[in-house]
Design a protein around this motif. Structure first.
Motif, PDB file in Angstrom:
ATOM      1  N   VAL A  78       0.743  -1.524   0.382  1.00  9.03           N
ATOM      2  CA  VAL A  78      -0.061  -0.026  -0.009  1.00  9.03           C
ATOM      3  C   VAL A  78       0.615   1.363   0.281  1.00  9.03           C
ATOM      4  O   VAL A  78       0.167   2.120  -0.881  1.00  9.03           O
ATOM      5  CB  VAL A  78      -0.467  -0.234   1.471  1.00  9.03           C
ATOM      6  CG1 VAL A  78      -1.739   1.278   1.388  1.00  9.03           C
ATOM      7  CG2 VAL A  78      -1.855  -0.595   1.150  1.00  9.03           C
ATOM      8  N   LEU A  79       2.114   1.359   1.059  1.00  7.93           N
ATOM      9  CA  LEU A  79       2.591   2.356   0.564  1.00  7.93           C
ATOM     10  C   LEU A  79       3.802   3.052  -0.289  1.00  7.93           C
ATOM     11  O   LEU A  79       3.385   3.577  -0.711  1.00  7.93           O
ATOM     12  CB  LEU A  79       3.582   2.142   1.932  1.00  7.93           C
ATOM     13  CG  LEU A  79       3.161   2.466   3.522  1.00  7.93           C
ATOM     14  CD1 LEU A  79       4.247   1.872   4.490  1.00  7.93           C
ATOM     15  CD2 LEU A  79       2.160   3.326   3.144  1.00  7.93           C
ATOM     16  N   VAL A  80       4.299   1.416  -0.936  1.00  6.20           N
ATOM     17  CA  VAL A  80       4.955   1.819  -2.209  1.00  6.20           C
ATOM     18  C   VAL A  80       3.171   2.193  -3.372  1.00  6.20           C
ATOM     19  O   VAL A  80       4.304   2.513  -4.609  1.00  6.20           O
ATOM     20  CB  VAL A  80       5.437   0.343  -2.960  1.00  6.20           C
ATOM     21  CG1 VAL A  80       5.234   0.316  -4.517  1.00  6.20           C
ATOM     22  CG2 VAL A  80       6.221  -0.211  -2.208  1.00  6.20           C
ATOM     23  N   ALA A  81       2.586   1.782  -2.905  1.00  6.88           N
ATOM     24  CA  ALA A  81       0.442   2.374  -4.241  1.00  6.88           C
ATOM     25  C   ALA A  81       0.904   3.895  -4.076  1.00  6.88           C
ATOM     26  O   ALA A  81       0.569   4.655  -5.342  1.00  6.88           O
ATOM     27  CB  ALA A  81       0.000   1.223  -4.336  1.00  6.88           C
ATOM     28  N   ARG A  82       0.814   4.308  -3.073  1.00 10.25           N
ATOM     29  CA  ARG A  82       0.628   5.307  -2.831  1.00 10.25           C
ATOM     30  C   ARG A  82       1.781   6.514  -3.203  1.00 10.25           C
ATOM     31  O   ARG A  82       1.411   7.294  -4.052  1.00 10.25           O
ATOM     32  CB  ARG A  82       0.779   6.124  -0.577  1.00 10.25           C
ATOM     33  CG  ARG A  82       0.431   7.516  -0.517  1.00 10.25           C
ATOM     34  CD  ARG A  82       0.851   7.125   0.576  1.00 10.25           C
ATOM     35  NE  ARG A  82       2.104   7.290   1.458  1.00 10.25           N
ATOM     36  CZ  ARG A  82       2.213   8.005   2.542  1.00 10.25           C
ATOM     37  NH1 ARG A  82       1.297   8.121   3.418  1.00 10.25           N
ATOM     38  NH2 ARG A  82       3.219   7.034   3.199  1.00 10.25           N
ATOM     39  N   ALA A  83       3.173   5.770  -3.157  1.00 11.12           N
ATOM     40  CA  ALA A  83       3.948   6.327  -3.819  1.00 11.12           C
ATOM     41  C   ALA A  83       4.062   6.914  -5.187  1.00 11.12           C
ATOM     42  O   ALA A  83       4.159   7.553  -5.634  1.00 11.12           O
ATOM     43  CB  ALA A  83       5.684   5.725  -3.484  1.00 11.12           C
ATOM     44  N   LEU A  84       3.496   5.206  -6.050  1.00 16.56           N
ATOM     45  CA  LEU A  84       3.137   5.044  -6.958  1.00 16.56           C
ATOM     46  C   LEU A  84       2.247   6.618  -7.576  1.00 16.56           C
ATOM     47  O   LEU A  84       2.368   6.909  -8.630  1.00 16.56           O
ATOM     48  CB  LEU A  84       2.558   3.705  -7.731  1.00 16.56           C
ATOM     49  CG  LEU A  84       3.644   3.279  -8.109  1.00 16.56           C
ATOM     50  CD1 LEU A  84       3.205   1.968  -8.756  1.00 16.56           C
ATOM     51  CD2 LEU A  84       5.244   3.745  -8.890  1.00 16.56           C
ATOM     52  N   ALA A  85       1.116   6.368  -6.908  1.00 16.32           N
ATOM     53  CA  ALA A  85       0.179   7.240  -7.186  1.00 16.32           C
ATOM     54  C   ALA A  85       0.636   8.692  -7.364  1.00 16.32           C
ATOM     55  O   ALA A  85      -0.118   9.915  -8.200  1.00 16.32           O
ATOM     56  CB  ALA A  85      -0.940   7.319  -6.233  1.00 16.32           C
ATOM     57  N   GLN A  86       1.810   8.837  -6.428  1.00 23.22           N
ATOM     58  CA  GLN A  86       2.345  10.517  -6.317  1.00 23.22           C
ATOM     59  C   GLN A  86       2.763  10.484  -8.468  1.00 23.22           C
ATOM     60  O   GLN A  86       3.513  11.778  -8.105  1.00 23.22           O
ATOM     61  CB  GLN A  86       3.359  10.081  -5.434  1.00 23.22           C
ATOM     62  CG  GLN A  86       3.256  11.926  -5.339  1.00 23.22           C
ATOM     63  CD  GLN A  86       4.823  11.462  -3.659  1.00 23.22           C
ATOM     64  OE1 GLN A  86       4.573  10.682  -3.165  1.00 23.22           O
ATOM     65  NE2 GLN A  86       5.854  12.425  -3.892  1.00 23.22           N
ATOM     66  N   ASP A  87       3.586   9.339  -8.209  1.00 27.24           N
ATOM     67  CA  ASP A  87       3.566  10.196 -10.104  1.00 27.24           C
ATOM     68  C   ASP A  87       5.214  10.713 -10.226  1.00 27.24           C
ATOM     69  O   ASP A  87       5.548  10.589 -10.704  1.00 27.24           O
ATOM     70  CB  ASP A  87       2.536  10.941 -11.297  1.00 27.24           C
ATOM     71  CG  ASP A  87       3.436  10.460 -12.318  1.00 27.24           C
ATOM     72  OD1 ASP A  87       3.595   9.676 -12.652  1.00 27.24           O
ATOM     73  OD2 ASP A  87       2.450  12.051 -13.470  1.00 27.24           O
ATOM     74  N   PRO A  88       5.536   9.933  -9.200  1.00 24.60           N
ATOM     75  CA  PRO A  88       6.691  10.875  -9.044  1.00 24.60           C
ATOM     76  C   PRO A  88       8.193  10.780 -10.134  1.00 24.60           C
ATOM     77  O   PRO A  88       8.099   9.398 -10.831  1.00 24.60           O
ATOM     78  CB  PRO A  88       7.329  10.117  -8.110  1.00 24.60           C
ATOM     79  CG  PRO A  88       7.117   8.715  -7.963  1.00 24.60           C
ATOM     80  CD  PRO A  88       5.685   9.072  -8.872  1.00 24.60           C
ATOM     81  N   ARG A  89       9.755  10.778 -10.092  1.00 24.38           N
ATOM     82  CA  ARG A  89      10.071  10.968 -10.968  1.00 24.38           C
ATOM     83  C   ARG A  89      11.293  10.404 -10.306  1.00 24.38           C
ATOM     84  O   ARG A  89      12.507   9.599 -11.225  1.00 24.38           O
ATOM     85  CB  ARG A  89      10.777  12.412 -11.151  1.00 24.38           C
ATOM     86  CG  ARG A  89      10.407  13.212 -12.114  1.00 24.38           C
ATOM     87  CD  ARG A  89       9.377  12.752 -13.435  1.00 24.38           C
ATOM     88  NE  ARG A  89       8.299  13.692 -14.165  1.00 24.38           N
ATOM     89  CZ  ARG A  89       6.907  12.570 -14.062  1.00 24.38           C
ATOM     90  NH1 ARG A  89       6.423  11.746 -13.305  1.00 24.38           N
ATOM     91  NH2 ARG A  89       6.230  13.540 -13.950  1.00 24.38           N
ATOM     92  N   ILE A  90      11.311  10.042  -9.220  1.00 24.62           N
ATOM     93  CA  ILE A  90      12.561   9.159  -7.359  1.00 24.62           C
ATOM     94  C   ILE A  90      11.418   8.784  -7.250  1.00 24.62           C
ATOM     95  O   ILE A  90      10.663   9.418  -6.387  1.00 24.62           O
ATOM     96  CB  ILE A  90      13.719  10.001  -8.234  1.00 24.62           C
ATOM     97  CG1 ILE A  90      14.562   9.817  -6.815  1.00 24.62           C
ATOM     98  CG2 ILE A  90      13.403  11.598  -7.424  1.00 24.62           C
ATOM     99  CD1 ILE A  90      15.907  10.281  -6.937  1.00 24.62           C
ATOM    100  N   ILE A  91      12.153   7.279  -6.227  1.00 23.40           N
ATOM    101  CA  ILE A  91      11.436   7.324  -5.261  1.00 23.40           C
ATOM    102  C   ILE A  91      12.837   6.801  -3.897  1.00 23.40           C
ATOM    103  O   ILE A  91      13.753   6.100  -4.519  1.00 23.40           O
ATOM    104  CB  ILE A  91      10.769   5.724  -5.272  1.00 23.40           C
ATOM    105  CG1 ILE A  91       9.522   6.085  -5.960  1.00 23.40           C
ATOM    106  CG2 ILE A  91      10.326   5.193  -4.279  1.00 23.40           C
ATOM    107  CD1 ILE A  91       8.408   4.846  -6.159  1.00 23.40           C
ATOM    108  N   VAL A  92      12.377   6.881  -2.749  1.00 20.69           N
ATOM    109  CA  VAL A  92      13.420   7.210  -2.053  1.00 20.69           C
ATOM    110  C   VAL A  92      12.427   6.163  -1.013  1.00 20.69           C
ATOM    111  O   VAL A  92      11.401   6.111  -0.863  1.00 20.69           O
ATOM    112  CB  VAL A  92      13.595   7.979  -0.991  1.00 20.69           C
ATOM    113  CG1 VAL A  92      14.317   7.817  -0.651  1.00 20.69           C
ATOM    114  CG2 VAL A  92      14.919   9.234  -2.138  1.00 20.69           C
ATOM    115  N   LEU A  93      13.645   5.064  -0.975  1.00 22.18           N
ATOM    116  CA  LEU A  93      12.513   3.851   0.082  1.00 22.18           C
ATOM    117  C   LEU A  93      13.832   3.957   1.700  1.00 22.18           C
ATOM    118  O   LEU A  93      14.857   3.372   0.911  1.00 22.18           O
ATOM    119  CB  LEU A  93      12.235   2.792  -0.158  1.00 22.18           C
ATOM    120  CG  LEU A  93      11.850   3.014  -1.519  1.00 22.18           C
ATOM    121  CD1 LEU A  93      11.943   2.700  -2.916  1.00 22.18           C
ATOM    122  CD2 LEU A  93      10.135   1.461  -1.956  1.00 22.18           C
TER     123      LEU A  93
END
Ligand code: ADP
Ligand code: MG
Length: 272
Positions: A155-170
């Motif tokens: 779910v937390l990764v899905a939230r990050a994806l919904a953000q439509d980011p150019r970069i993801i930090v985990l």
């Protein structure tokens, strides 16, 4: 190297941060990710990995050095602008609020929302797409707190994806997941083909996942480069204070190393 036109490049130059001036927790940190590259940060507990990530996503203002996203200093622009480009997946799951999965994923749209307007069609579409991508459609109406660790992480990764980011930090996205779910989440991140910076505990997972690995110890990056150049038995032994031995029968997949605790020198034992 994977590269996607809407992925962002990241550069970290001579970074230092500490809770008080003169007591740095990280220093002289430099690394770079080309657009679409995956960077894994590995190192023992307390090495400064989470602190470095906090500087990347603009939670900590560096005492020295800079963090550049597509050449733009994250502290030279408003936080919102950074959030429009960079999504963050942290270890700490949201507290047990009675939020439903769908609503948590929609929160990823906040940096793109105009004022206090309600969710737009596009917001809902991107959230639905993210749910689908993480195979969470069937759980959209579940209460977040009722999910398993692996489901929460998705779910937390899905939230990050919904953000439509150019970069993801985990930060440690595989924590508390069984090996199947660890592999799944990393495979999924890999398939996104956007720029990713993640801390990982597992050396083999990091080596398989990343284009480049930053090995941290004592608040510094002691090596940065392709996994097989950085993650040598000698370096791992030294940095993690273990005995690391390469598995000579490895055939290109699976574990690279055997680990054990080195026998303590007899003299040191006698001295205690
Ligand atoms: P890692 O993620 O590699 O385990 P951290 O970045 O969380 O390491 O922490 C590195 C060190 O800095 C630890 O010793 C931690 O206790 C300390 N530290 C982190 N944040 C703070 C802070 N805000 N104030 C004081 N010490 C901190
Ligand atoms: Mg940490």
């Amino acid at each position: 190297m994977s590269c996607k036109s809407d992925a962002a490049a990241l550069e970290v130059r001579d970074l230092a941060w500490g809770p008080d001036r003169g007591r740095p927790i990280i220093s002289e940190v430099a690394l770079a990710a080309a657009a679409g590259e995956r960077i894994a940060i590995v190192g023992p507990n307390g090495a400064g990995k989470t602190t470095l990530l906090r500087c990347l996503y603009r939670a900590y203002r560096p005492d020295r050095g800079r963090v550049l996203v597509d050449g733009e200093d994250v502290w030279a622009v408003p936080a919102r602008r950074v959030a429009q480009k960079m999504a963050v997946v942290l270890q700490e799951a949201p507290a047990d609020f009675p939020f439903r999965v769908r609503d948590i994923v929609l929160l990823g749209r906040i940096p793109h929302r105009q004022g206090l307007a309600s969710w737009s069609e596009r917001d809902r579409r991107l959230a639905a797409h993210a749910l689908e991508h993480l195979e969470l459609q069937g759980m959209a109406d579940r209460v977040f707190a009722s999910l398993s660790g692996g489901e929460k992480q998705r779910v937390l990764v899905a939230r990050a994806l919904a953000q439509d980011p150019r970069i993801i930090v985990l930060d440690e996205p595989t924590n508390h997941l069984d090996i199947r779910h660890q592999l799944e989440i990393l495979q999924l991140l890999k398939a996104l083909r956007i720029t990713i910076v993640t801390t990982l505990h597992d050396i083999d997972l990091a080596a398989d996942f990343a284009d480049r690995v930053a090995l941290m110890a004592g608040g510094r990056v002691v090596a940065f480069g392709p996994p097989d150049q950085v993650l040598t038995a000698e370096r791992i032994s030294e940095v993690f204070a273990v005995r690391a031995r390469r598995d000579p029968s490895r055939d290109g997949s699976g574990a690279r190393f055997f680990f054990s605790i080195p026998a303590r020198p007899v003299q040191a034992e006698a001295a205690e």
